[in-house]
Design a protein around this motif. Structure first.
Motif, PDB file in Angstrom:
ATOM      1  N   ASP A  67       0.746  -1.202   0.077  1.00 56.49           N
ATOM      2  CA  ASP A  67       0.024  -0.079  -0.086  1.00 56.49           C
ATOM      3  C   ASP A  67       0.905   1.382   0.180  1.00 56.49           C
ATOM      4  OD1 ASP A  67      -1.802   2.355   0.691  1.00 56.49           O
ATOM      5  OD2 ASP A  67      -3.152   0.930   1.765  1.00 56.49           O
ATOM      6  N   TRP A  68       1.259   1.891  -1.178  1.00 53.22           N
ATOM      7  CA  TRP A  68       2.152   2.842  -1.375  1.00 53.22           C
ATOM      8  C   TRP A  68       1.468   4.139  -0.791  1.00 53.22           C
ATOM      9  CZ3 TRP A  68       6.639   1.631  -2.420  1.00 53.22           C
ATOM     10  CH2 TRP A  68       7.067   0.635  -3.214  1.00 53.22           C
ATOM     11  N   SER A  69       0.316   4.437  -0.420  1.00 52.68           N
ATOM     12  CA  SER A  69      -0.187   5.558   0.287  1.00 52.68           C
ATOM     13  C   SER A  69       0.120   5.548   1.613  1.00 52.68           C
ATOM     14  CB  SER A  69      -1.568   5.399  -0.064  1.00 52.68           C
ATOM     15  OG  SER A  69      -2.437   4.528   0.767  1.00 52.68           O
ATOM     16  N   LEU A  70       0.164   4.383   2.414  1.00 51.63           N
ATOM     17  CA  LEU A  70       0.404   4.276   3.566  1.00 51.63           C
ATOM     18  C   LEU A  70       2.066   4.708   3.701  1.00 51.63           C
ATOM     19  CD1 LEU A  70      -1.257   1.061   4.956  1.00 51.63           C
ATOM     20  CD2 LEU A  70      -1.680   3.689   5.522  1.00 51.63           C
ATOM     21  N   LEU A  71       2.867   4.059   2.707  1.00 53.77           N
ATOM     22  CA  LEU A  71       4.252   4.392   2.765  1.00 53.77           C
ATOM     23  C   LEU A  71       4.513   5.902   2.755  1.00 53.77           C
ATOM     24  CD1 LEU A  71       6.027   1.469   1.102  1.00 53.77           C
ATOM     25  CD2 LEU A  71       5.828   1.716   3.640  1.00 53.77           C
ATOM     26  N   ARG A  72       3.713   6.610   1.702  1.00 50.88           N
ATOM     27  CA  ARG A  72       4.223   7.643   1.660  1.00 50.88           C
ATOM     28  C   ARG A  72       3.816   8.572   2.889  1.00 50.88           C
ATOM     29  NH1 ARG A  72       2.167   6.767  -3.522  1.00 50.88           N
ATOM     30  NH2 ARG A  72      -0.139   7.266  -3.095  1.00 50.88           N
ATOM     31  N   ARG A  73       3.024   8.278   3.694  1.00 52.38           N
ATOM     32  CA  ARG A  73       2.869   9.032   4.771  1.00 52.38           C
ATOM     33  C   ARG A  73       3.761   8.631   6.073  1.00 52.38           C
ATOM     34  NH1 ARG A  73      -2.455   6.578   4.126  1.00 52.38           N
ATOM     35  NH2 ARG A  73      -4.149   8.128   3.329  1.00 52.38           N
ATOM     36  N   LEU A  74       4.491   7.625   5.978  1.00 54.49           N
ATOM     37  CA  LEU A  74       5.551   7.144   7.004  1.00 54.49           C
ATOM     38  C   LEU A  74       6.811   7.578   6.629  1.00 54.49           C
ATOM     39  CD1 LEU A  74       4.231   3.467   7.533  1.00 54.49           C
ATOM     40  CD2 LEU A  74       4.309   5.456   9.346  1.00 54.49           C
ATOM     41  N   ILE A  75       7.396   7.439   5.377  1.00 52.74           N
ATOM     42  CA  ILE A  75       8.831   7.726   4.907  1.00 52.74           C
ATOM     43  C   ILE A  75       9.209   9.127   5.200  1.00 52.74           C
ATOM     44  CG2 ILE A  75      10.147   7.874   2.749  1.00 52.74           C
ATOM     45  CD1 ILE A  75       8.612   5.452   1.722  1.00 52.74           C
ATOM     46  N   PRO A  76       8.569  10.277   5.042  1.00 51.31           N
ATOM     47  CA  PRO A  76       9.306  11.425   5.441  1.00 51.31           C
ATOM     48  C   PRO A  76       9.785  11.574   7.017  1.00 51.31           C
ATOM     49  CG  PRO A  76       7.184  11.794   4.191  1.00 51.31           C
ATOM     50  CD  PRO A  76       7.365  10.332   4.483  1.00 51.31           C
ATOM     51  N   ALA A  77       9.071  10.839   7.933  1.00 56.40           N
ATOM     52  CA  ALA A  77       9.647  10.914   9.115  1.00 56.40           C
ATOM     53  C   ALA A  77      10.498   9.852   9.707  1.00 56.40           C
ATOM     54  CB  ALA A  77       8.297  10.869  10.310  1.00 56.40           C
ATOM     55  N   VAL A  78      10.842   8.755   8.608  1.00 55.64           N
ATOM     56  CA  VAL A  78      11.623   7.809   9.072  1.00 55.64           C
ATOM     57  C   VAL A  78      13.129   8.337   9.064  1.00 55.64           C
ATOM     58  CG1 VAL A  78      12.565   5.603   8.246  1.00 55.64           C
ATOM     59  CG2 VAL A  78      10.126   5.969   8.295  1.00 55.64           C
ATOM     60  N   LEU A  79      13.460   8.905   8.051  1.00 57.72           N
ATOM     61  CA  LEU A  79      15.012   9.423   8.127  1.00 57.72           C
ATOM     62  C   LEU A  79      15.309  10.315   9.076  1.00 57.72           C
ATOM     63  CD1 LEU A  79      15.273  10.173   4.240  1.00 57.72           C
ATOM     64  CD2 LEU A  79      16.368   8.230   5.478  1.00 57.72           C
ATOM     65  N   GLY A 134       4.528  10.275  13.942  1.00 61.59           N
ATOM     66  CA  GLY A 134       4.964   9.647  15.101  1.00 61.59           C
ATOM     67  C   GLY A 134       5.459   8.114  14.888  1.00 61.59           C
ATOM     68  N   ALA A 135       4.674   7.418  13.982  1.00 62.38           N
ATOM     69  CA  ALA A 135       5.097   5.920  14.039  1.00 62.38           C
ATOM     70  C   ALA A 135       6.422   5.888  12.932  1.00 62.38           C
ATOM     71  CB  ALA A 135       3.899   5.320  13.036  1.00 62.38           C
ATOM     72  N   GLY A 136       6.449   6.848  12.022  1.00 59.15           N
ATOM     73  CA  GLY A 136       7.742   7.016  11.121  1.00 59.15           C
ATOM     74  C   GLY A 136       8.964   7.484  12.076  1.00 59.15           C
ATOM     75  N   LEU A 137       8.760   8.367  12.792  1.00 58.32           N
ATOM     76  CA  LEU A 137      10.291   8.683  13.994  1.00 58.32           C
ATOM     77  C   LEU A 137      10.438   7.528  14.618  1.00 58.32           C
ATOM     78  CD1 LEU A 137       9.368  12.339  14.888  1.00 58.32           C
ATOM     79  CD2 LEU A 137      11.339  11.736  13.717  1.00 58.32           C
ATOM     80  N   ALA A 138       9.351   7.044  15.246  1.00 56.67           N
ATOM     81  CA  ALA A 138       9.632   5.903  16.183  1.00 56.67           C
ATOM     82  C   ALA A 138      10.352   4.645  15.451  1.00 56.67           C
ATOM     83  CB  ALA A 138       8.410   5.416  16.894  1.00 56.67           C
ATOM     84  N   ALA A 139       9.962   4.405  14.258  1.00 48.55           N
ATOM     85  CA  ALA A 139      10.071   3.174  13.593  1.00 48.55           C
ATOM     86  C   ALA A 139      11.628   3.561  12.985  1.00 48.55           C
ATOM     87  CB  ALA A 139       9.382   3.203  12.297  1.00 48.55           C
ATOM     88  N   GLY A 140      11.818   4.897  12.765  1.00 47.85           N
ATOM     89  CA  GLY A 140      13.454   4.968  12.092  1.00 47.85           C
ATOM     90  C   GLY A 140      14.372   4.899  13.475  1.00 47.85           C
ATOM     91  N   PHE A 141      14.085   5.508  14.567  1.00 47.70           N
ATOM     92  CA  PHE A 141      14.797   5.516  15.533  1.00 47.70           C
ATOM     93  C   PHE A 141      15.094   4.080  16.312  1.00 47.70           C
ATOM     94  CE2 PHE A 141      15.597   5.853  20.197  1.00 47.70           C
ATOM     95  CZ  PHE A 141      16.665   6.529  20.448  1.00 47.70           C
TER      96      PHE A 141
END
Length: 244
Positions: A67-79, A134-141
């Protein structure tokens, strides 16, 4: 390396493969095994290479289910989360790192138990931008310091009401991308050694065997059982690391 240690590494590799194609939270048990058998900082690099083997297999088999729409929401905060994790790794010693990993996983386990007790309606609060950031930041860290972002993704995707194959496909592409991004961070910290790379190469066939077994289980498990299994596996993984 003793026979017992070799067996534990082998079981961890099988679990990584199985987790990547079926029950994601089980990979965190492998993180706990590696952290128990190696210095904590070196273990993050060793398990990263093993995880990448499973990622490639999962991306191939679930290439039509992301589901690319979900990934687009998450990725900006992961880095930014990865950068924070790399900075943290650069300044902490092994003992503190182990304690932090354990505390983070216990917190995530508690959240997952809460989610299991009071499941939200599909979407719910998890559909908002704040939840994605929040999920993206937490997942990245968490994935940078412990290779344990599976618990974060489990929380987020289950709360979003994501169907089983879409869950597995989205997770496959997410973790493949994140783990590839982590390689230069780990390399810059000097965490890759000849012994680490050799260990990952030796364990790679077992990851593929575990992945093959996971594919067969994933085809047969129901959506309800799948959700119970991924939540339960993440809780078990957190307890395993803290109790080691």
């Amino acid at each position: 390396m003793t026979v017992a240690v070799a067996v534990l590494f082998g079981v961890a590799a099988l679990l990584v493969g199985f987790a990547k194609t079926a029950i994601g939270g089980l990979a965190t048990i492998s993180v706990a095994v590696f952290a128990s058998l190696m210095p904590a900082r070196e273990s993050t690099a060793a398990i990263l290479l093993v995880l990448l083997v499973g990622d490639v297999m999962a991306v191939w088999h679930y290439r039509h289910d992301c589901d690319w729409s979900l990934l687009r929401r998450l990725i900006p905060a992961v880095l930014p989360g990865l950068l924070l994790g790399a900075l943290f790794l650069a300044v902490v010693d092994d003992d503190l790192l182990r304690r932090v990993i354990g505390v983070l996983l216990v917190i995530m386990a508690a959240l997952q138990l809460l989610l299991r007790w009071r499941p939200p309606a599909a979407g719910g609060l998890a559909s908002g931008r704040t939840a994605a950031v929040g999920a993206g930041l937490a997942a990245g860290f968490v994935t940078m310091i412990a290779n344990a972002a599976g618990s974060v993704m489990t929380l987020y995707l289950i709360a979003r009401g994501v169907e089983k194959r879409r869950f597995l496909g989205t997770g496959a592409f997410f973790f493949f991308g994140v783990n590839v991004c982590k390689v230069p961070f780990s390399a810059s910290l000097g965490l890759f050694h000849t012994a680490t790379i050799t260990l990952a190469l030796v364990l790679a066939p077992l990851v593929l065997v575990g992945g093959w077994a996971g594919l067969h289980v994933a085809r047969r498990i129901s959506q309800a059982r799948f959700e119970q299994a991924v939540l339960g596996a993440s809780v078990l993984a957190a307890l395993a690391l803290v109790a080691r």
